[in-house]
Design an enzyme around this catalytic site. Sequence first.
Site, PDB file in Angstrom:
ATOM      1  N   ASP A 305      -7.127  10.857  24.171  1.00 12.43           N
ATOM      2  CA  ASP A 305      -6.665  12.119  24.733  1.00 12.43           C
ATOM      3  C   ASP A 305      -6.575  13.120  23.578  1.00 12.43           C
ATOM      4  OD1 ASP A 305      -5.811  14.121  26.405  1.00 12.43           O
ATOM      5  OD2 ASP A 305      -4.293  12.925  27.419  1.00 12.43           O
TER       6      ASP A 305
HETATM    7  C1  NOJ Z   1      -4.897  16.596  27.646  1.00 15.34           C
HETATM    8  C2  NOJ Z   1      -4.697  15.927  28.976  1.00 15.34           C
HETATM    9  O1  NOJ Z   1      -3.704  14.931  28.861  1.00 15.34           O
HETATM   10  C3  NOJ Z   1      -5.959  15.293  29.514  1.00 15.34           C
HETATM   11  O2  NOJ Z   1      -5.697  14.822  30.806  1.00 15.34           O
HETATM   12  C4  NOJ Z   1      -7.072  16.279  29.517  1.00 15.34           C
HETATM   13  O3  NOJ Z   1      -8.231  15.710  30.075  1.00 15.34           O
HETATM   14  C5  NOJ Z   1      -7.319  16.716  28.085  1.00 15.34           C
HETATM   15  N1  NOJ Z   1      -6.114  17.361  27.560  1.00 15.34           N
HETATM   16  C6  NOJ Z   1      -8.504  17.681  27.963  1.00 15.34           C
HETATM   17  O4  NOJ Z   1      -8.203  18.892  28.487  1.00 15.34           O
END
Ligand code: NOJ
Length: 760
Positions: A305
Amino acid sequence: MVAVSPTGTSRRMWLVLSLVFCLTGIAAVPTRAADPAICLDAKAEQRIDALLAKMTLEEKLGQLTQQTGPGENYNPDAPNQKDRDLFGAVRAGKLGSVLNAHGAELTNKLQSEAVERSRLGIPVLFGNDVIHGYRTIFPIPLGEAATWDPALIEKSAIVAATEAGAAGTRWTFAPMVDICRDGRWGRVAEGAGEDPFLGSVIAAARVRGFQKGNPAAHDALVACAKHFAAYGAPEGGRDYNTVDLSEQRLREVYLPPFKAAVDAGVGTLMSAFNDIDGVPATANPLTLRHVLREEWGFRGFVVSDWCSITEMVAHGYATDDGDAAVKAILAGVDMDMSSFSYRTHLGDAVMAGIVSEQTIDEAVRRVLRIKTLAGLFDDPYVDPALEKKVILCDENRRAARDVARHSIVLAKNEGAVLPIGERVKSIAVIGPLADNHEAPLGTWSLIGRSQDVISALEGIRKRAGSQCEVRYAKGCEVLGGDDKGITGAAALAKDCDMAIVVVGESADMSGEAHSRAGLDLPGRQLDLVKAVRATGVPMAVVLMNGRPMSISWTAENVPAILIAWHLGVECGPAIADVLFGDFNPSGKLPITFPRSVGQVPIYYNHTNTGRPPTDKRYTSKYIDLPWTPLYPFGYGLSYTQFEFSDLVVTPQQIGPAGSVKVSAKVRNTGSRAGDEIAQLYIRDLVASRVRPVKELRGFQRVSLEPGETKDVTFTLTPESLGFYNSDMQFVVEPGEFAVWIGPNSADGIEGRFQVSSEAD
Ligand code: NOJ
């Protein structure tokens, strides 16, 4: 006891277990080959080998790096320094993937830097958060889950893929398959609710929809099941917070939807921000190596993430960014989202012999495999004309409306206030969300636009036509507001035949980093509802929500309630369809609604305790509130009524590897045609570990004309009856099972059957 393998126990372990069970007279169920979806032919694998042989270590680390793009701020005529750097990095082979780059023009331009000007011409994989629609925004995923309709949910993902794919996105960071039992968590809006069975069915439907069985198609996306794992179980419902749970609960509650996504052929997974029992999910050998790769045989790749690799320093799990990079790659995270830890440090780690180049090669191979499956080597560009044609087209809007009206849950309808009849000649539409064009977009609406949204007021006005006057008063803000507005709104209600009050949460009250400590109606909205109720005018409340909310006063005092979530661009027409009875609601709650936030976490599949709640004093309950929820999981009414009868279980005794059929009759006893969602629950009454009081194991939509009766039949297999014992073996133990078929998790008709220790 029979051991089965719902999570694909590794073959070697399986042979050992089989031998043990054979010796003890217990049958074993064979595993099936894992993850055939991510298999390339020999020629494609050879092309990857050839490419790997040519790549420098720096280029390899480039493939493992993902950087953010300009989002909506890109100006092709005057790119800023950041954009120029991004183009430069792609040209230099330093990036394997870009997120937040939208639109055919920008993605084609960036792609040409990779394909035509980088040394090896490896295409970029463009990823975006296409969560519930691209431009045609559908209901939030929690709302879609309330349809209990995998085909509709698949359709929603297909539309999202068609639009996003035409605009250059080839990878979506969806579905979010995190189970959540705590409505305070803001990201509950993005998932399918509290139940692993429903969550698994929906996870698979979303993967099928996004990937369309062929991610190489231009209008398909590679899906990404996230957030691996247990991100939906943060302490206190506070986003990113500590997760501490037993391995049994991890395997039985939080992992099944990921397994379902893997079985459906998902190309990628995203590791989570949280730690699990003290080990960050982004470097967790149990989940990433043991379960995902060894047990499930997953061949796609895992992306971290956003900065979750470098954040392991803050967790206190890595000494510095370099240490974090080493821990993540060794645990099995293949691509680094945004922290650049891999590109910055793994070269040195390889030189120092801390990480082998073979480990890097394996990760690169997995990334290149997905790029191959996405068809990027053969056809890296998209057609801008197609983008214009498909985005927000009428057909997509129609699909959004259909999903939206199926998502609405009728929670109460005392005195048949709804549907609105022809005698109603004037309606007061009231509330801060009634004519709001932002809230229906919900969280993660990417390039969704408020101007595309048809508000509840607009939908009601259009449907009411010239025969019925529709008047509007905002009443108060979502947060704040004063008595003046409330008094005026109540006066308007008094002047009309009926009031529809639209209240709830704005889009930014749920989603990432938007956890709430309370679940009540925010601001002065409850005062508004009370003031309208005090007029005595027939009324309905339409709740727009990104989570389960505690609406006890409303539930007790207002005759009709629709739970409408954040419904997307077709919010207004969908609400009007239900209010006026053009569509008979069939939605069912995918998550328990508490009476008060103090009951949270509250979920239907809890265990019984030694002192289950009763009216007696020393039992497991509260002194100031009933222990029961406001609305149970699976609950939802219709404008007609249904009756369940004639539960039949055959056979009533099975061997440990046997299956049992459970059927019942469902009858429409009302005067309108309608759909009921028949739900099947089980309980293993006595086991070596205490089992939940109910567990969903099947559901079916039944469409019935007035007076019509249909049979529903479910088959329970060892996979539905087993659980993880103390040795983490998935087993079916002999003994008695209760089984129910009914309209929700709290009601239903009951039967029993036995699992004997003798093979049948
Ligand atoms: C953080 C989020 O937790 C995740 O779900 C998301 O896909 C990513 N950022 C990218 O935007």
